[in-house]
Design a protein around this motif. Sequence first.
Motif, PDB file in Angstrom:
ATOM      1  N   UNK A  19      60.443  56.594  49.854  1.00 51.17           N
ATOM      2  CA  UNK A  19      61.906  56.737  49.799  1.00 51.17           C
ATOM      3  C   UNK A  19      62.300  58.197  49.973  1.00 51.17           C
ATOM      4  N   UNK A  20      61.604  59.092  49.285  1.00 57.47           N
ATOM      5  CA  UNK A  20      61.919  60.518  49.407  1.00 57.47           C
ATOM      6  C   UNK A  20      61.767  60.981  50.852  1.00 57.47           C
ATOM      7  N   UNK A  21      60.687  60.568  51.510  1.00 56.71           N
ATOM      8  CA  UNK A  21      60.460  60.968  52.899  1.00 56.71           C
ATOM      9  C   UNK A  21      61.563  60.444  53.814  1.00 56.71           C
ATOM     10  N   UNK A  25      64.229  62.731  55.994  1.00 50.94           N
ATOM     11  CA  UNK A  25      64.410  62.579  57.443  1.00 50.94           C
ATOM     12  C   UNK A  25      65.887  62.560  57.814  1.00 50.94           C
ATOM     13  N   UNK A  26      66.720  62.090  56.881  1.00 53.54           N
ATOM     14  CA  UNK A  26      68.169  62.033  57.117  1.00 53.54           C
ATOM     15  C   UNK A  26      68.877  63.301  56.625  1.00 53.54           C
ATOM     16  N   UNK A  27      68.093  64.364  56.347  1.00 56.49           N
ATOM     17  CA  UNK A  27      68.620  65.644  55.839  1.00 56.49           C
ATOM     18  C   UNK A  27      69.319  65.505  54.498  1.00 56.49           C
ATOM     19  N   UNK A  28      68.872  64.560  53.683  1.00 53.56           N
ATOM     20  CA  UNK A  28      69.363  64.425  52.307  1.00 53.56           C
ATOM     21  C   UNK A  28      68.243  64.895  51.392  1.00 53.56           C
ATOM     22  N   UNK A  29      68.563  65.790  50.491  1.00 56.90           N
ATOM     23  CA  UNK A  29      67.542  66.348  49.615  1.00 56.90           C
ATOM     24  C   UNK A  29      67.656  65.753  48.214  1.00 56.90           C
ATOM     25  N   UNK A  46      79.062  59.711  52.824  1.00 54.52           N
ATOM     26  CA  UNK A  46      80.093  59.124  53.678  1.00 54.52           C
ATOM     27  C   UNK A  46      79.655  57.708  54.028  1.00 54.52           C
ATOM     28  N   UNK A  47      80.565  56.917  54.547  1.00 55.24           N
ATOM     29  CA  UNK A  47      80.229  55.543  54.932  1.00 55.24           C
ATOM     30  C   UNK A  47      79.120  55.533  55.986  1.00 55.24           C
ATOM     31  N   UNK A  48      79.199  56.476  56.942  1.00 58.79           N
ATOM     32  CA  UNK A  48      78.184  56.551  58.000  1.00 58.79           C
ATOM     33  C   UNK A  48      76.815  56.930  57.414  1.00 58.79           C
ATOM     34  N   UNK A  49      76.804  57.904  56.485  1.00 60.60           N
ATOM     35  CA  UNK A  49      75.548  58.298  55.852  1.00 60.60           C
ATOM     36  C   UNK A  49      74.955  57.138  55.049  1.00 60.60           C
ATOM     37  N   UNK A  50      75.826  56.448  54.312  1.00 58.33           N
ATOM     38  CA  UNK A  50      75.365  55.319  53.498  1.00 58.33           C
ATOM     39  C   UNK A  50      74.735  54.237  54.386  1.00 58.33           C
TER      40      UNK A  50
END
Length: 199
Positions: A19-21, A25-29, A46-50
């Motif tokens: 999950x962390x990886x 990959x989506x630039x979420x830390x 955001x809705x798109x990120x979710x």
Amino acid sequence: MPFTLHIKNMVCHRCKMVVQAELEKLDLQPMVVELGTVRLAGDQLSQAQRQSVSEALQAVGFELIDDRKSRLIESIKNIVIQQVHHTSEPSRHKLSELIASSLHYDYPYLSRLFAEVEGITIEQFSILQKIERVKELLVYDERSLGQIAFDMGYSSTAHLSAQFKKTTGLTPSQFKALQHKPRKPLDNLTDPSGNLPNF
């Protein structure tokens, strides 16, 4: 301000790494990755990120849990824990009635939701909590098994002993005789296989 994602099927340490990886990959830390939850820094997604997170997690066998459902699950757990560990005498109401009236939902819906998310039934979760409480009382060694059975709402000492053995693999007296008496954190008493785990 950090916010939390609740993730279904995230039940092992390898799951946490996967999950962390995926999030990285989506630039979420992720600030904290725990079984079932991830805390992210910053504002809500955001809705798109979710949507991106949801798709990425589904591709590797996980699923985001809707916030309302997560809150209901946590509320159910808290009611059970409160009843088992922090109430001095058994409730005169059935657990199912207490949960349904507290949360203002039909119990069959709550029961299905809990089993779907947690992998065990509310009743199994309640049994696991009761057995942990019995372990605690046995470690204190201040009450007889008969008194513990009565205080915990069991119909008899034999009923308590049978449930204790089925859950832990030991009788209460065998547990008391152990040098090291293993206990579990109260929030970590579910088993995704649906089986009641040993210690």
